[in-house]
Scaffold this motif. Structure first.
Motif, mmCIF file in Angstrom:
data_model
loop_
_atom_site.group_PDB
_atom_site.id
_atom_site.type_symbol
_atom_site.label_atom_id
_atom_site.label_comp_id
_atom_site.label_asym_id
_atom_site.label_seq_id
_atom_site.Cartn_x
_atom_site.Cartn_y
_atom_site.Cartn_z
ATOM 1 N N SER A 82 0.843 -1.198 0.000
ATOM 2 C CA SER A 82 0.000 0.000 0.000
ATOM 3 C C SER A 82 0.876 1.245 0.000
ATOM 4 C CB SER A 82 -0.904 0.005 1.233
ATOM 5 O OG SER A 82 -1.833 -1.043 1.177
ATOM 6 N N ALA A 83 0.673 2.091 -0.983
ATOM 7 C CA ALA A 83 1.528 3.269 -1.153
ATOM 8 C C ALA A 83 1.016 4.068 -2.342
ATOM 9 C CB ALA A 83 2.981 2.859 -1.400
ATOM 10 N N MET A 84 1.704 5.174 -2.571
ATOM 11 C CA MET A 84 1.450 5.989 -3.757
ATOM 12 C C MET A 84 2.533 5.637 -4.771
ATOM 13 S SD MET A 84 -0.826 8.381 -4.388
ATOM 14 C CE MET A 84 -1.124 9.481 -5.766
ATOM 15 N N TYR A 85 2.123 5.346 -6.003
ATOM 16 C CA TYR A 85 3.064 4.945 -7.041
ATOM 17 C C TYR A 85 3.042 5.958 -8.175
ATOM 18 C CZ TYR A 85 3.376 0.430 -4.729
ATOM 19 O OH TYR A 85 3.605 -0.567 -3.805
ATOM 20 N N TYR A 86 4.240 6.366 -8.579
ATOM 21 C CA TYR A 86 4.376 7.329 -9.664
ATOM 22 C C TYR A 86 5.198 6.728 -10.788
ATOM 23 C CZ TYR A 86 2.874 11.006 -6.437
ATOM 24 O OH TYR A 86 2.166 11.781 -5.566
ATOM 25 N N CYS A 87 4.699 6.892 -11.994
ATOM 26 C CA CYS A 87 5.452 6.545 -13.192
ATOM 27 C C CYS A 87 6.128 7.822 -13.693
ATOM 28 C CB CYS A 87 4.487 5.993 -14.243
ATOM 29 S SG CYS A 87 5.259 5.438 -15.773
ATOM 30 N N ALA A 88 7.361 7.710 -14.156
ATOM 31 C CA ALA A 88 8.084 8.893 -14.611
ATOM 32 C C ALA A 88 8.874 8.575 -15.869
ATOM 33 C CB ALA A 88 9.019 9.414 -13.521
ATOM 34 N N LEU A 89 8.992 9.576 -16.709
ATOM 35 C CA LEU A 89 9.686 9.461 -17.993
ATOM 36 C C LEU A 89 10.882 10.393 -17.995
ATOM 37 C CD1 LEU A 89 9.755 8.783 -21.127
ATOM 38 C CD2 LEU A 89 8.199 10.717 -21.406
ATOM 39 N N GLY A 90 12.058 9.885 -18.314
ATOM 40 C CA GLY A 90 13.247 10.714 -18.422
ATOM 41 C C GLY A 90 13.326 11.330 -19.798
ATOM 42 N N ASP A 91 13.509 12.644 -19.841
ATOM 43 C CA ASP A 91 13.552 13.282 -21.158
ATOM 44 C C ASP A 91 14.995 13.584 -21.578
ATOM 45 O OD1 ASP A 91 12.513 16.690 -20.206
ATOM 46 O OD2 ASP A 91 14.399 15.625 -19.919
ATOM 47 N N SER A 92 15.136 14.231 -22.719
ATOM 48 C CA SER A 92 16.465 14.463 -23.282
ATOM 49 C C SER A 92 17.292 15.454 -22.477
ATOM 50 C CB SER A 92 16.324 14.959 -24.727
ATOM 51 O OG SER A 92 15.544 16.134 -24.759
ATOM 52 N N ASN A 93 16.644 16.200 -21.589
ATOM 53 C CA ASN A 93 17.361 17.122 -20.705
ATOM 54 C C ASN A 93 17.638 16.510 -19.335
ATOM 55 O OD1 ASN A 93 17.448 19.352 -22.520
ATOM 56 N ND2 ASN A 93 15.287 19.747 -22.081
ATOM 57 N N TYR A 94 17.462 15.212 -19.237
ATOM 58 C CA TYR A 94 17.707 14.474 -17.991
ATOM 59 C C TYR A 94 16.730 14.850 -16.897
ATOM 60 C CZ TYR A 94 21.938 13.875 -20.652
ATOM 61 O OH TYR A 94 22.814 13.635 -21.660
ATOM 62 N N GLN A 95 15.606 15.422 -17.283
ATOM 63 C CA GLN A 95 14.564 15.716 -16.314
ATOM 64 C C GLN A 95 13.558 14.575 -16.315
ATOM 65 O OE1 GLN A 95 15.589 18.178 -14.697
ATOM 66 N NE2 GLN A 95 17.035 18.762 -16.292
ATOM 67 N N LEU A 96 12.764 14.532 -15.254
ATOM 68 C CA LEU A 96 11.709 13.529 -15.163
ATOM 69 C C LEU A 96 10.349 14.180 -15.369
ATOM 70 C CD1 LEU A 96 12.887 11.374 -12.129
ATOM 71 C CD2 LEU A 96 12.955 10.774 -14.553
ATOM 72 N N ILE A 97 9.559 13.553 -16.215
ATOM 73 C CA ILE A 97 8.173 13.964 -16.412
ATOM 74 C C ILE A 97 7.322 12.953 -15.668
ATOM 75 C CG2 ILE A 97 6.361 14.351 -18.117
ATOM 76 C CD1 ILE A 97 8.763 14.783 -20.124
ATOM 77 N N TRP A 98 6.476 13.461 -14.776
ATOM 78 C CA TRP A 98 5.789 12.580 -13.841
ATOM 79 C C TRP A 98 4.328 12.382 -14.204
ATOM 80 C CZ3 TRP A 98 8.449 10.557 -9.616
ATOM 81 C CH2 TRP A 98 9.732 11.092 -9.397
ATOM 82 N N GLY A 99 3.860 11.165 -13.927
ATOM 83 C CA GLY A 99 2.432 10.926 -13.961
ATOM 84 C C GLY A 99 1.794 11.458 -12.690
ATOM 85 N N ALA A 100 0.470 11.457 -12.662
ATOM 86 C CA ALA A 100 -0.261 12.022 -11.522
ATOM 87 C C ALA A 100 -0.263 11.096 -10.318
ATOM 88 C CB ALA A 100 -1.690 12.349 -11.933
ATOM 89 N N GLY A 101 0.128 9.855 -10.524
ATOM 90 C CA GLY A 101 0.217 8.937 -9.405
ATOM 91 C C GLY A 101 -1.023 8.069 -9.244
ATOM 92 N N THR A 102 -0.808 6.876 -8.697
ATOM 93 C CA THR A 102 -1.894 5.958 -8.356
ATOM 94 C C THR A 102 -1.734 5.544 -6.905
ATOM 95 O OG1 THR A 102 -2.060 5.067 -10.606
ATOM 96 C CG2 THR A 102 -2.966 3.727 -8.818
ATOM 97 N N LYS A 103 -2.791 5.729 -6.157
ATOM 98 C CA LYS A 103 -2.777 5.277 -4.771
ATOM 99 C C LYS A 103 -3.230 3.826 -4.738
ATOM 100 C CE LYS A 103 -4.245 6.433 -0.110
ATOM 101 N NZ LYS A 103 -4.966 7.410 0.749
ATOM 102 N N LEU A 104 -2.357 2.959 -4.258
ATOM 103 C CA LEU A 104 -2.651 1.538 -4.173
ATOM 104 C C LEU A 104 -3.000 1.187 -2.735
ATOM 105 C CD1 LEU A 104 -2.700 -1.312 -5.448
ATOM 106 C CD2 LEU A 104 -0.263 -1.487 -4.866
ATOM 107 N N ILE A 105 -4.160 0.592 -2.572
ATOM 108 C CA ILE A 105 -4.598 0.126 -1.259
ATOM 109 C C ILE A 105 -4.757 -1.377 -1.329
ATOM 110 C CG2 ILE A 105 -6.448 0.187 0.453
ATOM 111 C CD1 ILE A 105 -7.007 3.067 -0.438
ATOM 112 N N ILE A 106 -4.095 -2.062 -0.420
ATOM 113 C CA ILE A 106 -4.219 -3.513 -0.344
ATOM 114 C C ILE A 106 -5.100 -3.837 0.855
ATOM 115 C CG2 ILE A 106 -3.013 -5.718 -0.217
ATOM 116 C CD1 ILE A 106 -2.382 -3.978 -2.706
ATOM 117 N N LYS A 107 -6.210 -4.466 0.565
ATOM 118 C CA LYS A 107 -7.169 -4.787 1.616
ATOM 119 C C LYS A 107 -6.839 -6.157 2.211
ATOM 120 C CE LYS A 107 -10.383 -4.159 -1.456
ATOM 121 N NZ LYS A 107 -11.694 -4.019 -2.162
#
Lengths: 108, 116
Positions: A82-107
């Motif tokens: 259970s956590a917040m998960y972010y996907c990120a893309l590295g661009d040509s300037n070595y920066q990261l472009i981030w997704g908005a995130g998914t909160k995962l809950i394990i019941k």
């Protein structure tokens, strides 16, 4: 335009069930993709990156250039996932472009 | 090693007040970053410093200024705070200034800022 899309803001699954967190990207070059995770009261930290092709904490992610996806998968979810998960893309300037995130809950 | 440290952890400001968020890293990293995290929007880059002595604007630089004081320290200043700047601010660093690939970013614990 460079973009990372995580379509699910919230994903809730039962312990022991498979987990798949979706990530799609838009990028004209050769993508470098990452999954970062933020557990409760902890820092954002790298979970895995596609060039490593490794499994961390039972999670794997495969880059699918045809579908422009980098989904995160785990066959059997555990409560400590259970956590917040972010996907990120590295661009040509070595920066990261981030997704908005998914909160995962394990019941339990 | 403490990694990336940030101060303060929490701050409440009134509209128009100024403040500086401090960030330091002890990993001898070249690049440092300031992000803001807002619900439903992921992390957005405010400013970054690819190496000591350089700073560049990110996606959302308006209303902010930065200083790369030395290789270790990278501060973020709000000259006249606005309610729209209510957010959680993260500092991050990475070892490379450039290279063949994008290496891992290491994050601080964050500063939760509220502007009333």
């Amino acid at each position: 335009a460079q973009r990372v899309t995580q379509p699910e803001k919230l994903l809730s699954v039962f312990k022991g069930a498979p987990v798949e967190l979706k990530c799609n990207y838009s990028y004209s070059g050769s993508p470098e993709l990452f999954w970062y995770v933020q557990y409760s009261r902890q820092r954002l930290q790298l979970l895995l990156r596609h060039i490593s092709r490794e499994s961390i904490k039972g999670f794997t992610a495969d880059l699918n250039k045809g579908e422009t996806s980098f989904h995160l998968k785990k066959p059997f979810a555990q409560e400590e996932d259970s956590a917040m998960y972010y996907c990120a893309l590295g661009d040509s300037n070595y920066q990261l472009i981030w997704g908005a995130g998914t909160k995962l809950i394990i019941k339990p | 090693n403490a990694g990336v440290t940030q101060t303060p952890k929490f701050q409440v400001l009134k509209t128009g007040q100024s403040m500086t968020l401090q960030c330091a890293q002890d990993m001898n990293h070249n690049s440092m970053y300031w992000y803001r995290q807002d619900p439903g929007m992921g992390l957005r880059l405010i400013y970054y410093s690819a190496s000591e002595g350089t700073t560049d604007k990110g996606e959302v630089p308006n209303g902010y200024n930065v200083s790369r004081l030395n290789k270790r320290e990278f501060s973020l200043r709000l000259e006249s705070a606005a309610p729209s700047q209510t957010s959680v601010y993260f500092c991050a660093s990475r070892r490379q200034a450039s290279g063949a690939w994008v290496d891992e970013q290491f994050f601080g614990p964050g500063t939760r800022l509220t502007v009333l």
